[in-house]
Motif scaffolding. Structure first.
Motif, PDB file in Angstrom:
ATOM      1  N   LYS A 220      23.452 -14.507  -0.389  1.00 34.89           N
ATOM      2  CA  LYS A 220      22.180 -15.140  -0.009  1.00 34.89           C
ATOM      3  C   LYS A 220      22.135 -16.575  -0.526  1.00 34.89           C
ATOM      4  O   LYS A 220      21.655 -17.472   0.156  1.00 34.89           O
ATOM      5  N   TYR A 221      22.664 -16.780  -1.733  1.00 41.32           N
ATOM      6  CA  TYR A 221      22.718 -18.136  -2.273  1.00 41.32           C
ATOM      7  C   TYR A 221      23.686 -19.000  -1.470  1.00 41.32           C
ATOM      8  O   TYR A 221      23.367 -20.139  -1.119  1.00 41.32           O
ATOM      9  N   ILE A 222      24.864 -18.479  -1.195  1.00 42.58           N
ATOM     10  CA  ILE A 222      25.869 -19.255  -0.466  1.00 42.58           C
ATOM     11  C   ILE A 222      25.335 -19.672   0.896  1.00 42.58           C
ATOM     12  O   ILE A 222      25.474 -20.826   1.300  1.00 42.58           O
ATOM     13  N   TYR A 223      24.728 -18.756   1.613  1.00 40.79           N
ATOM     14  CA  TYR A 223      24.259 -19.060   2.971  1.00 40.79           C
ATOM     15  C   TYR A 223      22.899 -19.753   3.003  1.00 40.79           C
ATOM     16  O   TYR A 223      22.640 -20.545   3.900  1.00 40.79           O
ATOM     17  N   GLY A 224      22.045 -19.455   2.029  1.00 35.27           N
ATOM     18  CA  GLY A 224      20.695 -20.015   2.059  1.00 35.27           C
ATOM     19  C   GLY A 224      20.466 -21.172   1.114  1.00 35.27           C
ATOM     20  O   GLY A 224      19.513 -21.928   1.258  1.00 35.27           O
ATOM     21  N   GLY A 225      21.302 -21.300   0.094  1.00 30.83           N
ATOM     22  CA  GLY A 225      21.167 -22.409  -0.842  1.00 30.83           C
ATOM     23  C   GLY A 225      20.114 -22.209  -1.911  1.00 30.83           C
ATOM     24  O   GLY A 225      19.803 -23.125  -2.651  1.00 30.83           O
ATOM     25  N   PHE A 226      19.546 -21.012  -2.011  1.00 32.97           N
ATOM     26  CA  PHE A 226      18.554 -20.765  -3.053  1.00 32.97           C
ATOM     27  C   PHE A 226      18.714 -19.346  -3.583  1.00 32.97           C
ATOM     28  O   PHE A 226      19.350 -18.496  -2.966  1.00 32.97           O
ATOM     29  N   ILE A 227      18.106 -19.123  -4.740  1.00 33.92           N
ATOM     30  CA  ILE A 227      18.162 -17.809  -5.366  1.00 33.92           C
ATOM     31  C   ILE A 227      16.822 -17.569  -6.040  1.00 33.92           C
ATOM     32  O   ILE A 227      16.273 -18.462  -6.681  1.00 33.92           O
ATOM     33  N   LEU A 228      16.263 -16.386  -5.845  1.00 36.30           N
ATOM     34  CA  LEU A 228      14.990 -16.021  -6.457  1.00 36.30           C
ATOM     35  C   LEU A 228      15.266 -15.292  -7.762  1.00 36.30           C
ATOM     36  O   LEU A 228      15.755 -14.168  -7.758  1.00 36.30           O
ATOM     37  N   LEU A 229      14.935 -15.929  -8.866  1.00 33.86           N
ATOM     38  CA  LEU A 229      15.248 -15.347 -10.165  1.00 33.86           C
ATOM     39  C   LEU A 229      14.062 -14.652 -10.809  1.00 33.86           C
ATOM     40  O   LEU A 229      14.249 -13.802 -11.675  1.00 33.86           O
ATOM     41  N   ASN A 230      12.852 -14.991 -10.408  1.00 37.72           N
ATOM     42  CA  ASN A 230      11.667 -14.390 -11.025  1.00 37.72           C
ATOM     43  C   ASN A 230      11.621 -12.886 -10.813  1.00 37.72           C
ATOM     44  O   ASN A 230      11.026 -12.163 -11.597  1.00 37.72           O
TER      45      ASN A 230
END
Length: 108
Positions: free
Chosen positions: A43-53
């Motif tokens: 998801k990070y590789i393709y979307g460029g973001f990561i939800l950490l909360n």
């Protein structure tokens, strides 16, 4: 596949070496990365973001170790900063786990 090549030097090298004589990719195994962790990485590789909360600190640590294995330096830097700035108390409490993860990462 172009996005995977561009975003991860490890995947670039691994995928380019995993083609059979017909030019078709064979399966690759990342035995040290769980499917759930790899899904977060994808998801990070393709979307460029990561939800950490939404993630437990131990899961964030697993993603950090996987990002290190996949040579995702931008994600490594982000996760390290996030843990230091937002989860320092957890890091102190589970220092031995973090130490093991760091040592394990060195071996890859």
């Amino acid at each position: 596949m172009i996005i995977l090549y561009y975003r991860s030097p490890f995947l670039r090298r691994t995928l380019s070496n995993k083609k059979n004589d017909d030019g078709v990719l064979t399966h690759i195994k990342l035995s040290n990365i769980s499917p759930d962790t790899f899904q977060i990485i994808l998801k990070y590789i393709y979307g460029g973001f990561i939800l950490l909360n939404e993630q437990e600190p131990s899961e964030i640590l697993k993603v950090l170790v996987a990002a290190d294995q996949l040579l995702l330096q931008e994600l490594i830097d982000y996760l390290q900063t996030y843990l230091i700035e937002n989860k320092s108390e957890w890091m102190e409490q589970y220092f031995e786990l973090i130490h093991q993860a760091a040592f394990q990462s060195i071996l890859y």
